[in-house]
Design a protein around this motif. Structure first.
Motif, PDB file in Angstrom:
ATOM      1  N   THR A 171       0.843  -1.201   0.000  1.00  0.00           N
ATOM      2  CA  THR A 171       0.000   0.000   0.000  1.00  0.00           C
ATOM      3  C   THR A 171       0.872   1.242   0.000  1.00  0.00           C
ATOM      4  O   THR A 171       0.534   2.250  -0.617  1.00  0.00           O
ATOM      5  CB  THR A 171      -0.944   0.034   1.217  1.00  0.00           C
ATOM      6  OG1 THR A 171      -0.166  -0.003   2.426  1.00  0.00           O
ATOM      7  CG2 THR A 171      -1.918  -1.145   1.181  1.00  0.00           C
ATOM      8  N   HIS A 172       2.005   1.156   0.708  1.00  0.00           N
ATOM      9  CA  HIS A 172       2.998   2.224   0.714  1.00  0.00           C
ATOM     10  C   HIS A 172       4.260   1.660   1.349  1.00  0.00           C
ATOM     11  O   HIS A 172       4.289   0.475   1.728  1.00  0.00           O
ATOM     12  CB  HIS A 172       2.491   3.486   1.408  1.00  0.00           C
ATOM     13  CG  HIS A 172       2.159   3.323   2.871  1.00  0.00           C
ATOM     14  ND1 HIS A 172       1.247   2.400   3.339  1.00  0.00           N
ATOM     15  CD2 HIS A 172       2.613   3.969   3.982  1.00  0.00           C
ATOM     16  CE1 HIS A 172       1.163   2.494   4.657  1.00  0.00           C
ATOM     17  NE2 HIS A 172       1.987   3.431   5.082  1.00  0.00           N
ATOM     18  N   LEU A 173       5.294   2.482   1.484  1.00  0.00           N
ATOM     19  CA  LEU A 173       6.605   1.939   1.854  1.00  0.00           C
ATOM     20  C   LEU A 173       7.084   2.417   3.220  1.00  0.00           C
ATOM     21  O   LEU A 173       8.287   2.482   3.478  1.00  0.00           O
ATOM     22  CB  LEU A 173       7.634   2.260   0.758  1.00  0.00           C
ATOM     23  CG  LEU A 173       7.312   1.581  -0.594  1.00  0.00           C
ATOM     24  CD1 LEU A 173       8.261   2.070  -1.686  1.00  0.00           C
ATOM     25  CD2 LEU A 173       7.380   0.055  -0.486  1.00  0.00           C
ATOM     26  N   HIS A 174       6.168   2.696   4.134  1.00  0.00           N
ATOM     27  CA  HIS A 174       6.568   2.875   5.525  1.00  0.00           C
ATOM     28  C   HIS A 174       7.067   1.537   6.074  1.00  0.00           C
ATOM     29  O   HIS A 174       6.701   0.467   5.580  1.00  0.00           O
ATOM     30  CB  HIS A 174       5.398   3.393   6.367  1.00  0.00           C
ATOM     31  CG  HIS A 174       5.168   4.867   6.222  1.00  0.00           C
ATOM     32  ND1 HIS A 174       3.969   5.471   6.518  1.00  0.00           N
ATOM     33  CD2 HIS A 174       6.000   5.855   5.801  1.00  0.00           C
ATOM     34  CE1 HIS A 174       4.066   6.779   6.304  1.00  0.00           C
ATOM     35  NE2 HIS A 174       5.289   7.038   5.875  1.00  0.00           N
ATOM     36  N   PHE A 175       7.880   1.613   7.148  1.00  0.00           N
ATOM     37  CA  PHE A 175       8.611   0.432   7.623  1.00  0.00           C
ATOM     38  C   PHE A 175       7.722  -0.736   8.036  1.00  0.00           C
ATOM     39  O   PHE A 175       8.160  -1.889   8.018  1.00  0.00           O
ATOM     40  CB  PHE A 175       9.510   0.823   8.815  1.00  0.00           C
ATOM     41  CG  PHE A 175       8.742   1.067  10.103  1.00  0.00           C
ATOM     42  CD1 PHE A 175       8.210   2.310  10.387  1.00  0.00           C
ATOM     43  CD2 PHE A 175       8.553   0.042  11.023  1.00  0.00           C
ATOM     44  CE1 PHE A 175       7.492   2.534  11.564  1.00  0.00           C
ATOM     45  CE2 PHE A 175       7.846   0.251  12.205  1.00  0.00           C
ATOM     46  CZ  PHE A 175       7.308   1.504  12.472  1.00  0.00           C
ATOM     47  N   ASP A 176       6.469  -0.445   8.392  1.00  0.00           N
ATOM     48  CA  ASP A 176       5.586  -1.503   8.894  1.00  0.00           C
ATOM     49  C   ASP A 176       4.679  -2.075   7.800  1.00  0.00           C
ATOM     50  O   ASP A 176       3.767  -2.848   8.098  1.00  0.00           O
ATOM     51  CB  ASP A 176       4.754  -0.986  10.074  1.00  0.00           C
ATOM     52  CG  ASP A 176       4.053   0.327   9.789  1.00  0.00           C
ATOM     53  OD1 ASP A 176       4.553   1.110   8.963  1.00  0.00           O
ATOM     54  OD2 ASP A 176       2.996   0.574  10.399  1.00  0.00           O
ATOM     55  N   HIS A 177       4.962  -1.714   6.562  1.00  0.00           N
ATOM     56  CA  HIS A 177       4.152  -2.208   5.440  1.00  0.00           C
ATOM     57  C   HIS A 177       4.977  -2.935   4.380  1.00  0.00           C
ATOM     58  O   HIS A 177       4.413  -3.634   3.538  1.00  0.00           O
ATOM     59  CB  HIS A 177       3.366  -1.060   4.807  1.00  0.00           C
ATOM     60  CG  HIS A 177       2.353  -0.478   5.748  1.00  0.00           C
ATOM     61  ND1 HIS A 177       1.014  -0.809   5.733  1.00  0.00           N
ATOM     62  CD2 HIS A 177       2.508   0.384   6.792  1.00  0.00           C
ATOM     63  CE1 HIS A 177       0.392  -0.184   6.708  1.00  0.00           C
ATOM     64  NE2 HIS A 177       1.263   0.553   7.373  1.00  0.00           N
ATOM     65  N   CYS A 178       6.291  -2.752   4.424  1.00  0.00           N
ATOM     66  CA  CYS A 178       7.140  -3.373   3.388  1.00  0.00           C
ATOM     67  C   CYS A 178       8.345  -4.072   4.003  1.00  0.00           C
ATOM     68  O   CYS A 178       9.255  -4.478   3.287  1.00  0.00           O
ATOM     69  CB  CYS A 178       7.617  -2.315   2.401  1.00  0.00           C
ATOM     70  SG  CYS A 178       8.699  -1.106   3.170  1.00  0.00           S
ATOM     71  N   GLY A 207      -2.150  10.979   0.329  1.00  0.00           N
ATOM     72  CA  GLY A 207      -2.434  11.812   1.495  1.00  0.00           C
ATOM     73  C   GLY A 207      -1.696  11.315   2.726  1.00  0.00           C
ATOM     74  O   GLY A 207      -0.988  12.081   3.377  1.00  0.00           O
ATOM     75  N   HIS A 208      -1.860  10.016   3.051  1.00  0.00           N
ATOM     76  CA  HIS A 208      -1.024   9.451   4.136  1.00  0.00           C
ATOM     77  C   HIS A 208       0.439   9.575   3.697  1.00  0.00           C
ATOM     78  O   HIS A 208       1.287  10.077   4.439  1.00  0.00           O
ATOM     79  CB  HIS A 208      -1.408   8.003   4.402  1.00  0.00           C
ATOM     80  CG  HIS A 208      -0.543   7.333   5.417  1.00  0.00           C
ATOM     81  ND1 HIS A 208      -0.553   7.684   6.740  1.00  0.00           N
ATOM     82  CD2 HIS A 208       0.389   6.362   5.301  1.00  0.00           C
ATOM     83  CE1 HIS A 208       0.328   6.948   7.396  1.00  0.00           C
ATOM     84  NE2 HIS A 208       0.925   6.142   6.545  1.00  0.00           N
ATOM     85  N   THR A 209       0.713   9.074   2.492  1.00  0.00           N
ATOM     86  CA  THR A 209       1.938   9.418   1.769  1.00  0.00           C
ATOM     87  C   THR A 209       1.512   9.809   0.361  1.00  0.00           C
ATOM     88  O   THR A 209       0.380   9.540  -0.046  1.00  0.00           O
ATOM     89  CB  THR A 209       2.924   8.237   1.675  1.00  0.00           C
ATOM     90  OG1 THR A 209       2.293   7.180   0.928  1.00  0.00           O
ATOM     91  CG2 THR A 209       3.342   7.724   3.049  1.00  0.00           C
ATOM     92  N   GLY A 217      -5.087  -0.029   3.750  1.00  0.00           N
ATOM     93  CA  GLY A 217      -3.731   0.426   4.061  1.00  0.00           C
ATOM     94  C   GLY A 217      -3.771   1.430   5.202  1.00  0.00           C
ATOM     95  O   GLY A 217      -4.493   1.218   6.186  1.00  0.00           O
ATOM     96  N   ASP A 218      -3.025   2.501   5.089  1.00  0.00           N
ATOM     97  CA  ASP A 218      -3.038   3.542   6.114  1.00  0.00           C
ATOM     98  C   ASP A 218      -3.862   4.760   5.700  1.00  0.00           C
ATOM     99  O   ASP A 218      -3.709   5.837   6.278  1.00  0.00           O
ATOM    100  CB  ASP A 218      -1.607   3.984   6.468  1.00  0.00           C
ATOM    101  CG  ASP A 218      -0.931   3.031   7.441  1.00  0.00           C
ATOM    102  OD1 ASP A 218      -1.564   2.056   7.872  1.00  0.00           O
ATOM    103  OD2 ASP A 218       0.257   3.267   7.768  1.00  0.00           O
ATOM    104  N   ALA A 219      -4.741   4.594   4.722  1.00  0.00           N
ATOM    105  CA  ALA A 219      -5.647   5.698   4.377  1.00  0.00           C
ATOM    106  C   ALA A 219      -6.520   6.039   5.584  1.00  0.00           C
ATOM    107  O   ALA A 219      -6.957   7.181   5.748  1.00  0.00           O
ATOM    108  CB  ALA A 219      -6.497   5.345   3.162  1.00  0.00           C
TER     109      ALA A 219
HETATM  110 ZN   LIG Z   1       2.049   4.366   7.014  1.00  0.00          ZN
END
Ligand SMILES: [Zn+2]
Length: 221
Positions: free
Chosen positions: A76-83, A142-144, A163-165
């Motif tokens: 969903t995005h590349l923050h540390f807790d998603h990838c 928006g989140h990223t 995701g983190d939306a």
């Molecule tokens: Zn995030």
């Protein structure tokens, strides 16, 4: 029939003790599609977050799945807790928004090896796109800047992996009016975030699954 399996990948004790979930979409033809891969190892890299971390393979084994089953990974995005554990699935391509990879290469220096390791195969997308029959990503910035959400057609109607939306079901329900005093980082761009959340809510999909909340929002028709 497309089942969605929720994985328990971690808990982040320094951020409201939120769980970290990934999801496996059991696609009848494309094979298993994994949405997000949790926090990486060694998790000392992000020790200020006080992560109680798990290996993705262990989380999958609870559901009689193994990393080798995964044919496609969507981040969903590349923050540390998603990838974080993308490298466990290096046999699979990573479906990511192009703008998100560009952002992460600028901003996520500490955890760059978790998503940008040698040999990583990216399928870079620019906006909404179909990933497999009945599985698509929608751009939800928006989140990223390059955040995306995943929509799956199920027999009951569409299901969103948001995701983190929205971090939680409460935030999703409240939309742009949500109380975010305990939820720093919910948006990098407030207007874009509110617009993306409104776009998802307007889709009236059957179910909404959260990365950081075990509750599922079921939309009554
Ligand atoms: Zn995030």
């Amino acid at each position: 029939m497309m089942d969605i399996v929720r994985l328990h990948l971690a808990r982040i004790d320094a951020f409201n003790h939120i769980p970290v979930h990934g999801f496996v979409i059991k696609h009848p033809r494309a094979g298993a599609i994994l949405v997000d891969t949790g926090v990486g190892f060694p998790d000392e890299l992000v020790k200020e977050w006080k992560v109680v971390n798990r290996h993705a393979a262990d989380a999958m084994a609870e559901h009689d799945l193994s990393p080798a089953d995964v044919r496609i990974v969507i981040n969903t995005h590349l923050h540390f807790d998603h990838c974080g554990q993308n490298a466990v699935f290096k046999h699979a391509p990573f479906y990511i928004q192009r703008s998100e990879l560009e952002r992460a290469r600028r901003q996520e220096k500490l955890t760059a090896e978790w998503f940008d390791f040698a040999g990583a195969r990216f399928e870079l997308m620019d906006g909404d796109a179909e990933v497999a029959d009945g599985v698509r990503v929608v751009a939800t910035p928006g989140h990223t800047v390059g955040h995306q959400s995943v929509i799956v057609d199920t027999p009951d109607g569409g299901a969103i992996m948001i995701g983190d939306a929205a971090y939680t079901s409460d935030i999703y329900r409240a939309g742009a009016k949500a109380d975010l005093s305990q939820w720093r980082g919910q948006y990098a761009d407030r207007d874009a975030w509110a617009g993306s959340l409104e776009k998802l809510r307007a889709m009236h999909q059957h179910a909404v699954h959260f990365c950081h909340d075990t509750r599922v929002v079921e939309v009554k028709r």
